[in-house]
Design an enzyme around this catalytic site. Structure first.
Site, PDB file in Angstrom:
ATOM      1  N   TRP A 191     -14.020  12.686   2.908  1.00 28.72           N
ATOM      2  CA  TRP A 191     -12.735  12.461   3.574  1.00 28.72           C
ATOM      3  C   TRP A 191     -12.277  13.592   4.495  1.00 28.72           C
ATOM      4  O   TRP A 191     -11.250  13.463   5.173  1.00 28.72           O
ATOM      5  CB  TRP A 191     -11.650  12.179   2.533  1.00 28.72           C
ATOM      6  CG  TRP A 191     -11.865  10.872   1.829  1.00 28.72           C
ATOM      7  CD1 TRP A 191     -12.526  10.671   0.649  1.00 28.72           C
ATOM      8  CD2 TRP A 191     -11.467   9.573   2.302  1.00 28.72           C
ATOM      9  NE1 TRP A 191     -12.542   9.333   0.341  1.00 28.72           N
ATOM     10  CE2 TRP A 191     -11.896   8.633   1.343  1.00 28.72           C
ATOM     11  CE3 TRP A 191     -10.782   9.123   3.426  1.00 28.72           C
ATOM     12  CZ2 TRP A 191     -11.677   7.266   1.471  1.00 28.72           C
ATOM     13  CZ3 TRP A 191     -10.550   7.760   3.557  1.00 28.72           C
ATOM     14  CH2 TRP A 191     -11.001   6.848   2.593  1.00 28.72           C
ATOM     15  N   ARG A 194      -1.837   3.583  16.998  1.00 30.78           N
ATOM     16  CA  ARG A 194      -1.817   4.789  16.159  1.00 30.78           C
ATOM     17  C   ARG A 194      -2.933   5.771  16.534  1.00 30.78           C
ATOM     18  O   ARG A 194      -4.069   5.367  16.822  1.00 30.78           O
ATOM     19  CB  ARG A 194      -1.903   4.409  14.688  1.00 30.78           C
ATOM     20  CG  ARG A 194      -0.654   3.656  14.268  1.00 30.78           C
ATOM     21  CD  ARG A 194      -0.717   3.230  12.828  1.00 30.78           C
ATOM     22  NE  ARG A 194      -0.274   4.233  11.903  1.00 30.78           N
ATOM     23  CZ  ARG A 194      -0.950   4.602  10.825  1.00 30.78           C
ATOM     24  NH1 ARG A 194      -2.134   4.098  10.565  1.00 30.78           N
ATOM     25  NH2 ARG A 194      -0.455   5.500   9.998  1.00 30.78           N
ATOM     26  N   ASP A 197      -2.478  14.383   7.167  1.00 33.52           N
ATOM     27  CA  ASP A 197      -2.001  13.127   6.613  1.00 33.52           C
ATOM     28  C   ASP A 197      -0.798  13.321   5.688  1.00 33.52           C
ATOM     29  O   ASP A 197      -0.931  13.163   4.474  1.00 33.52           O
ATOM     30  CB  ASP A 197      -3.157  12.452   5.850  1.00 33.52           C
ATOM     31  CG  ASP A 197      -2.850  11.000   5.522  1.00 33.52           C
ATOM     32  OD1 ASP A 197      -1.797  10.513   5.930  1.00 33.52           O
ATOM     33  OD2 ASP A 197      -3.683  10.372   4.848  1.00 33.52           O
ATOM     34  N   GLU A 217       3.981   9.151  -0.634  1.00 34.17           N
ATOM     35  CA  GLU A 217       2.582   9.145  -1.083  1.00 34.17           C
ATOM     36  C   GLU A 217       2.133  10.514  -1.609  1.00 34.17           C
ATOM     37  O   GLU A 217       1.556  10.618  -2.683  1.00 34.17           O
ATOM     38  CB  GLU A 217       1.672   8.712   0.078  1.00 34.17           C
ATOM     39  CG  GLU A 217       0.204   8.746  -0.281  1.00 34.17           C
ATOM     40  CD  GLU A 217      -0.703   8.276   0.862  1.00 34.17           C
ATOM     41  OE1 GLU A 217      -0.195   7.919   1.938  1.00 34.17           O
ATOM     42  OE2 GLU A 217      -1.936   8.266   0.653  1.00 34.17           O
ATOM     43  N   GLU A 221     -10.387   4.402   9.182  1.00 35.92           N
ATOM     44  CA  GLU A 221     -10.504   4.011   7.773  1.00 35.92           C
ATOM     45  C   GLU A 221     -10.967   2.558   7.625  1.00 35.92           C
ATOM     46  O   GLU A 221     -10.424   1.794   6.838  1.00 35.92           O
ATOM     47  CB  GLU A 221      -9.180   4.255   7.041  1.00 35.92           C
ATOM     48  CG  GLU A 221      -8.779   5.724   7.057  1.00 35.92           C
ATOM     49  CD  GLU A 221      -7.511   6.064   6.290  1.00 35.92           C
ATOM     50  OE1 GLU A 221      -6.673   5.170   6.107  1.00 35.92           O
ATOM     51  OE2 GLU A 221      -7.373   7.236   5.873  1.00 35.92           O
ATOM     52  N   ASN A 246      -3.222  -1.634   7.743  1.00 36.17           N
ATOM     53  CA  ASN A 246      -4.543  -2.128   7.320  1.00 36.17           C
ATOM     54  C   ASN A 246      -4.390  -3.640   7.230  1.00 36.17           C
ATOM     55  O   ASN A 246      -3.750  -4.151   6.305  1.00 36.17           O
ATOM     56  CB  ASN A 246      -4.943  -1.552   5.957  1.00 36.17           C
ATOM     57  CG  ASN A 246      -5.244  -0.061   6.044  1.00 36.17           C
ATOM     58  OD1 ASN A 246      -5.726   0.425   7.079  1.00 36.17           O
ATOM     59  ND2 ASN A 246      -4.964   0.667   4.988  1.00 36.17           N
ATOM     60  N   GLU A 258       0.863  -1.192   0.000  1.00 35.07           N
ATOM     61  CA  GLU A 258       0.000   0.000   0.000  1.00 35.07           C
ATOM     62  C   GLU A 258       0.896   1.238   0.000  1.00 35.07           C
ATOM     63  O   GLU A 258       1.813   1.354   0.817  1.00 35.07           O
ATOM     64  CB  GLU A 258      -0.924  -0.014   1.235  1.00 35.07           C
ATOM     65  CG  GLU A 258      -1.871   1.168   1.256  1.00 35.07           C
ATOM     66  CD  GLU A 258      -3.139   0.916   2.076  1.00 35.07           C
ATOM     67  OE1 GLU A 258      -3.437  -0.250   2.396  1.00 35.07           O
ATOM     68  OE2 GLU A 258      -3.835   1.904   2.387  1.00 35.07           O
ATOM     69  N   ARG A 259       0.631   2.119  -0.941  1.00 31.38           N
ATOM     70  CA  ARG A 259       1.435   3.342  -1.104  1.00 31.38           C
ATOM     71  C   ARG A 259       2.909   3.015  -1.336  1.00 31.38           C
ATOM     72  O   ARG A 259       3.802   3.728  -0.852  1.00 31.38           O
ATOM     73  CB  ARG A 259       1.291   4.285   0.091  1.00 31.38           C
ATOM     74  CG  ARG A 259      -0.133   4.540   0.534  1.00 31.38           C
ATOM     75  CD  ARG A 259      -0.988   5.074  -0.572  1.00 31.38           C
ATOM     76  NE  ARG A 259      -2.362   5.314  -0.120  1.00 31.38           N
ATOM     77  CZ  ARG A 259      -3.361   5.617  -0.953  1.00 31.38           C
ATOM     78  NH1 ARG A 259      -3.159   5.672  -2.262  1.00 31.38           N
ATOM     79  NH2 ARG A 259      -4.557   5.843  -0.487  1.00 31.38           N
ATOM     80  N   ARG A 275     -11.390  17.428  10.408  1.00 32.22           N
ATOM     81  CA  ARG A 275     -10.533  16.246  10.537  1.00 32.22           C
ATOM     82  C   ARG A 275      -9.247  16.562  11.310  1.00 32.22           C
ATOM     83  O   ARG A 275      -8.735  15.707  12.031  1.00 32.22           O
ATOM     84  CB  ARG A 275     -10.226  15.713   9.135  1.00 32.22           C
ATOM     85  CG  ARG A 275      -9.212  14.618   9.116  1.00 32.22           C
ATOM     86  CD  ARG A 275      -9.188  13.940   7.765  1.00 32.22           C
ATOM     87  NE  ARG A 275      -7.957  13.198   7.591  1.00 32.22           N
ATOM     88  CZ  ARG A 275      -7.644  12.488   6.508  1.00 32.22           C
ATOM     89  NH1 ARG A 275      -8.484  12.449   5.485  1.00 32.22           N
ATOM     90  NH2 ARG A 275      -6.499  11.839   6.435  1.00 32.22           N
ATOM     91  N   LYS A 321      -3.763  -0.106  14.077  1.00 30.74           N
ATOM     92  CA  LYS A 321      -4.602   0.977  13.537  1.00 30.74           C
ATOM     93  C   LYS A 321      -6.034   0.564  13.851  1.00 30.74           C
ATOM     94  O   LYS A 321      -6.530  -0.433  13.315  1.00 30.74           O
ATOM     95  CB  LYS A 321      -4.376   1.074  12.028  1.00 30.74           C
ATOM     96  CG  LYS A 321      -5.307   2.013  11.288  1.00 30.74           C
ATOM     97  CD  LYS A 321      -4.920   2.098   9.798  1.00 30.74           C
ATOM     98  CE  LYS A 321      -5.875   2.959   9.011  1.00 30.74           C
ATOM     99  NZ  LYS A 321      -5.464   3.094   7.591  1.00 30.74           N
TER     100      LYS A 321
HETATM  101  C1  GCV Z   1      -2.244   2.455   5.422  1.00 29.05           C
HETATM  102  C2  GCV Z   1      -3.434   7.474   4.439  1.00 29.05           C
HETATM  103  C3  GCV Z   1      -3.087   6.568   3.293  1.00 29.05           C
HETATM  104  C4  GCV Z   1      -3.525   5.145   3.572  1.00 29.05           C
HETATM  105  C5  GCV Z   1      -2.901   4.691   4.891  1.00 29.05           C
HETATM  106  C6  GCV Z   1      -3.343   5.654   5.985  1.00 29.05           C
HETATM  107  C7  GCV Z   1      -2.721   5.323   7.339  1.00 29.05           C
HETATM  108  O1  GCV Z   1      -4.813   7.636   4.525  1.00 29.05           O
HETATM  109  O2  GCV Z   1      -3.656   7.053   2.101  1.00 29.05           O
HETATM  110  O3  GCV Z   1      -3.098   4.336   2.489  1.00 29.05           O
HETATM  111  O4  GCV Z   1      -3.272   3.379   5.205  1.00 29.05           O
HETATM  112  O5  GCV Z   1      -2.940   6.955   5.635  1.00 29.05           O
HETATM  113  O6  GCV Z   1      -1.778   5.990   7.717  1.00 29.05           O
HETATM  114  O7  GCV Z   1      -3.186   4.408   8.002  1.00 29.05           O
END
Ligand code: GCV
Length: 702
Positions: A564, A336, A382, A410, A303, A220, A177-178, A353, A299
């Site tokens: 968001w 987190r 973020d 990212e 999300e 995630n 991811e990313r 947010r 986490k």
């Molecule tokens: C791993 C942002 C990113 C997500 C990431 C999230 C996080 O929203 O776009 O990809 O998820 O941060 O830090 O948990």
């Protein structure tokens, strides 16, 4: 142990030439243990290449001209050591006189240089390993003139990288991811990588810049990844075995719902006895397989990830149940603080947010166990290219806090753009949340000198590494990873000096024309590249003008009418988010003085954060003297010019750096220039159309 790079992989900051000075010496390594073996092995490899020699500890005291005729250019020794060459023994005595035992702690080392040779002493094996890599950085100068005794200790005990790597390829987010550097070092298509040689090489690179912990899966946590904690512990143990020789402890991201999903329990309620027992038992089994396991990363309620809110429990309740399970084994929970409402109604101007983390967590200060580390993103949103610091950092003196950075780019060009991030991180680390003269963000993360005196949680960053031959996709993005480790070790380091170290190690020693030209060129390209990126993207701290989903390239209104919580509120009159207490969301009130008042005031707020805190007319005059609209035009034209200059500068290095590296960077600079032009044109056109104000210099705006 194999310290050789796989053939097709770039050696990053540890090319063989980096070991030339060390490898041509006569070296004695004293001590025992896995990490001392690593030191001995590294020294032996270097000597095999450059003609030096490594000896085992002597049977009796020797000195430069001892009876046996043995003479050492370098002694690396764990103390107390029974038998040391006389020069090293003298250094040890000097150290004891001045500092007493324990001063070097678990990871520190002492460096001294006498006419007879160089001495590195440590009280624990990790210190010796860090001492060795310090010598590599110093090169010949480690063996130059006499150096006074120097003590080196990390500012942060915890210097960690989180990998957002998935075991299965995720249908949307992919293997990482990313991730912008190919696949995962650890996982591939649902399985652990069969060959972990690259993981070992990675551990070596990390040790050489000071990192000592790695979380091997995404925060995630999807179905397969959940099972790493139980059914697939063997995979975790195999990775830990490969990283252990470099002093790196492995951590796992776990799902808060694991007791239900894996344990078959009817609930994951943290106050339920069965749930507590499940976590305790599961954790015990983890330590049976991985005795030096670092702990969990969580986490929760974020999300879509499960968390304690489902049971009406607090995040302290949630974190503490995991902490209790880990405590008997010395493990920690990285919990987190990235918790916010990601399904908000964009019409609702009262929900902010930026406020969320502080609103959720500050009331819980003092309720977390000692082995909970609250992991806070450095900004309240973020990882945008510019944000103020998160107010959580100053709001929880009774909690161990770790500050989280994002090395994976990212929102800063996705490793297609040159964007050296250390100047940004350095600014964050040196920031004084309570005003001039007070503790810094780095002090809070390090612990000890902060208001609340809780032990610090250290620094964490999301890694930018994958299975790409250059490790990081963009070869110059390696500098970000290197700099993260170095700043976590010593946050006072000058980021430009850190870049210089990286250049010197990675390129300069092997450059035929000497290091000068490549050093100059890379500094010109990289030193200010974060500001350049900032100039051609979202203006004045407003953030989130990226394309939704993948987050690459411009899309000014892409997030404006989404759930968001990331809005800029541009209209025909002005732009920015009113976060004041007087008329906005009240976010400024989450900071202590003086910042609550500085940010509240449109006159005192720093220009670069103006639109984060205030909604202002386009004609508003900045502290710089420019208007907001003219600033937008000027910075966007300038940013593109700067990228074009970077590209020209790189062209001139053809023939001076490895052709593969040169070609990759050239190709990416072409893309950076294309993308920067797109940003410039979309942003300028958008604001010209909204405001109707022409550019004062009449430059073309589509
Ligand atoms: C791993 C942002 C990113 C997500 C990431 C999230 C996080 O929203 O776009 O990809 O998820 O941060 O830090 O948990």
């Amino acid at each position: 142990m194999n310290t050789a790079q796989p053939n097709d992989v770039h050696a990053a900051w540890l090319p063989p030439e980096a070991f030339r000075a060390l490898g041509s010496r006569h070296i004695l390594v004293c001590g025992e243990g896995t990490l001392v073996d690593t030191v001995r092995h590294e020294a032996a490899q270097a000597c095999a290449r450059y003609g030096g020699r490594v000896d085992l500890p002597p049977p009796r005291p020797v000195d430069a001209r001892s009876a046996s005729g043995t003479s050492y250019d370098l002694v690396l020794a764990l103390i107390p050591a029974g038998l040391l060459p006389i020069t090293a023994a003298a250094v040890e005595v000097g150290y004891r006189r001045r500092h007493g035992p324990g001063a070097l702690d678990e990871e520190g080392f002492l460096l001294a240089r006498h006419a007879e040779g160089t001495v590195v002493l440590a009280e624990a094996p990790a210190g010796l390993l860090y001492g060795l890599f310090h010598l590599v950085r110093l090169g010949e100068s480690a063996f130059g003139l006499t150096r006074p005794m120097e003590l080196h200790r990390p500012a942060m005990r915890r210097r960690m990288l989180d990998h957002w790597d998935n075991v299965d390829v995720h249908p949307v987010m992919g293997q990482v991811e990313r991730g912008y550097a190919g696949g995962s070092l650890f996982w591939r298509d649902g399985a652990r990588q069969a060959d972990l040689t690259r993981v070992g090489a990675y551990g070596r690179l990390l040790a050489a810049c000071g990192v000592n912990a790695v979380a091997v899966n995404n925060v995630n946590v999807h179905t397969t990844e959940m099972r790493l904690l139980t059914h697939r512990l063997g995979d975790v143990a195999a990775i830990a075995d490969v990283l252990r020789p470099y002093g790196i402890r492995v951590h796992l991201s776990v799902s808060f719902a694991a007791p239900v999903a894996l344990g078959g329990l009817p609930t994951a309620d943290p106050l339920d006895g069965g749930v507590r027992a499940w976590w305790a038992d599961t954790t015990r089994q983890v330590y049976e397989r991985v005795p030096d396991f670092g702990g969990y990363v969580v986490k929760a309620d974020s999300e879509g990830q499960p968390g304690p809110f489902a049971y009406g429990r607090s995040h302290a309740d949630g974190a503490n149940v995991l902490a209790d399970a880990l405590a008997p084994f010395g493990g920690v929970v990285h919990w987190r603080a990235f918790v916010y409402h990601h399904r908000q109604d964009w019409r609702d101007r009262s929900t902010d947010r930026a406020r969320a983390a502080c609103d959720h967590f500050a009331p819980l200060d003092g309720q977390f166990r000692d082995n909970v580390i609250l992991q806070v993103k450095h900004g309240p949103m973020d990882f945008q290219p510019r944000e103020p610091i998160s107010p959580v950092i100053a709001a929880m003196p009774g909690t161990r806090l770790a500050v989280e950075f994002q090395v994976t780019q990212e929102y800063t060009g996705q490793q297609r753009h040159v964007c050296y991030l250390a100047p940004w991180w350095s600014e964050v680390l040196r920031f004084t949340p309570w005003g001039d003269g007070g503790p810094t963000v780095a002090d809070v993360a390090a612990g000890g000198s902060t208001a609340g005196e809780a032990a610090g949680g250290g620094l964490v960053a999301v890694s930018n590494v994958g299975d790409d031959p250059f490790w990081t996709g963009h070869p110059l993005a390696q500098a970000n990873l290197y700099a993260f480790g170095r700043l976590a070790w010593d946050p006072r380091l000058d980021p430009v000096a850190v870049l210089d170290e990286w250049i010197q190690l990675t390129f300069a020693r092997s450059t035929p024309g000497g290091p000068g030209p490549i050093r100059r060129a890379l500094h010109e390209i990289m030193d200010d590249s974060w500001h350049t990126y900032e100039r051609y993207t979202a203006p004045l701290g407003v953030g989130f003008m990226v394309r939704p989903g993948h987050h690459y390239g411009p899309d000014v209104d892409g997030y404006e009418y989404t759930p968001w919580g990331t809005y800029h509120f541009a209209d025909r009159d002005g732009v920015g988010v009113d976060r004041t207490r007087a008329s906005g969301t009240g976010f400024t009130g989450q900071y202590p003085p003086p910042w609550r008042d500085v940010y509240e005031s449109v006159e005192r707020c720093p220009d670069e954060l103006l639109l984060f805190f205030h909604h202002v007319p386009y004609g508003h005059v900045l502290r710089s003297g420019s208007t907001v609209i003219q600033h937008i035009y000027d910075t966007h034209f300038a940013g593109v010019e700067q990228v074009a200059a970077m590209r020209r500068r790189w062209e001139r290095l053809a023939g001076m750096v490895d052709p593969g590296v040169h070609a990759r960077v050239r190709e990416l600079l072409d893309e950076q220039l294309r993308c920067a032009q797109e940003w410039r044109d979309q942003i300028n056109a958008y604001f010209f159309r909204k405001s109707g104000v022409p550019d004062a210099y009449g430059r073309p705006i589509p």
